[in-house]
Design a protein around this motif. Sequence first.
Motif, PDB file in Angstrom:
ATOM      1  N   THR A  17       0.626  -1.098  -0.048  1.00 38.20           N
ATOM      2  CA  THR A  17      -0.120  -0.111   0.002  1.00 38.20           C
ATOM      3  C   THR A  17       1.414   1.084   0.182  1.00 38.20           C
ATOM      4  OG1 THR A  17      -0.047  -0.139   2.605  1.00 38.20           O
ATOM      5  CG2 THR A  17      -1.891  -0.908   1.022  1.00 38.20           C
ATOM      6  N   LYS A  18       0.804   2.271  -0.461  1.00 35.62           N
ATOM      7  CA  LYS A  18       0.731   3.877  -0.057  1.00 35.62           C
ATOM      8  C   LYS A  18       1.728   3.883   1.506  1.00 35.62           C
ATOM      9  CE  LYS A  18      -1.624   5.721  -4.137  1.00 35.62           C
ATOM     10  NZ  LYS A  18      -2.982   6.471  -4.851  1.00 35.62           N
ATOM     11  N   ASP A  19       1.126   3.371   1.888  1.00 34.99           N
ATOM     12  CA  ASP A  19       1.634   3.925   2.955  1.00 34.99           C
ATOM     13  C   ASP A  19       2.133   2.978   4.021  1.00 34.99           C
ATOM     14  OD1 ASP A  19      -0.188   2.404   4.370  1.00 34.99           O
ATOM     15  OD2 ASP A  19      -1.279   2.992   5.273  1.00 34.99           O
ATOM     16  N   ASN A  20       3.070   2.027   2.904  1.00 35.85           N
ATOM     17  CA  ASN A  20       4.047   1.299   3.081  1.00 35.85           C
ATOM     18  C   ASN A  20       3.112  -0.429   4.374  1.00 35.85           C
ATOM     19  OD1 ASN A  20       6.120   2.320   2.199  1.00 35.85           O
ATOM     20  ND2 ASN A  20       6.291   3.886   3.685  1.00 35.85           N
TER      21      ASN A  20
END
Length: 291
Positions: free
Chosen positions: A169-172
């Motif tokens: 995901t984009k938030d790691n």
Amino acid sequence: MSHDGDQQISIISFIGSVFSPWYRWSGRVNPENHCCINVATYGKGGRWTMTDRGQAALRQTANTFEVGPSKLTWKGGKLYIDIDEMSWPHMTRLKGRVTVTPSAVTDVELPLKADGSHVWRPFAPSSEIEVDLNQPGWQWTGHGYFDSNFGIHALEDDFSYWTWGRFPTKDNGAYCFYDASVRDGSELAVGLHFGAEGSVEVIDAPPRTRFSRSKWLVKRETRADPGYKPRQVHDMLDAPFYCRSTVKTQIFGEETVGVHEALDLNRFASPLLKPMLAVKVPRKTGWSFEG
């Protein structure tokens, strides 16, 4: 997977190598006599190694796992994987180190069957990896994943179909999906969201969604938002019973590319496959750590 998405690596360490025909033919009575560190690299110059080794080649401590010339070492919050294996059928040596740095280590342990005979342990669903191998162009960094599976029965005896996916995901963080058809008639359907700091949340996963079959016509499906069609981005491993690939899907509005696996265990159970596998999985029994 490399940050540019063009190279991938898979490393699986076995005690009781579930995909080894030699272990099956032995009656599965001594898993430590069928151990292996399987390394597969995908992309330009990709290589395959999977040697079934005897008990003499296995050595373990609290922080190390060795099989013949290769080993895994846990030190300072990192997993160091030192590789020294023969590539088949290229007959060249694959050497080097892969370093896995988890963003966090979870405490999750999930039974895959109600009786606890198969258990999944996702240690680090979000990790950074550094690859340094003795092949041109095989020095790169990327994002990765570290988990374990434990079982007391052969996979093909307890499951008929199995699919798994890990999508960053984009938030790691990462989404992980485990779906399987159990031979007792039940179904496994698990969706989890892992935060970068190690948190875990059970999610109401989007529906299972079919996409194109593999070259060997293995059925494939993964989780995707309604109306979204997943697709293969890179072909990694394509075998008569097993397919590994990078797949693009959409989860709760976010497009993501992750590693996906599909396993047809009815095909794998066929005795006709075992001699074919023996060509890709050579057996070596002798080893001495004393040189």
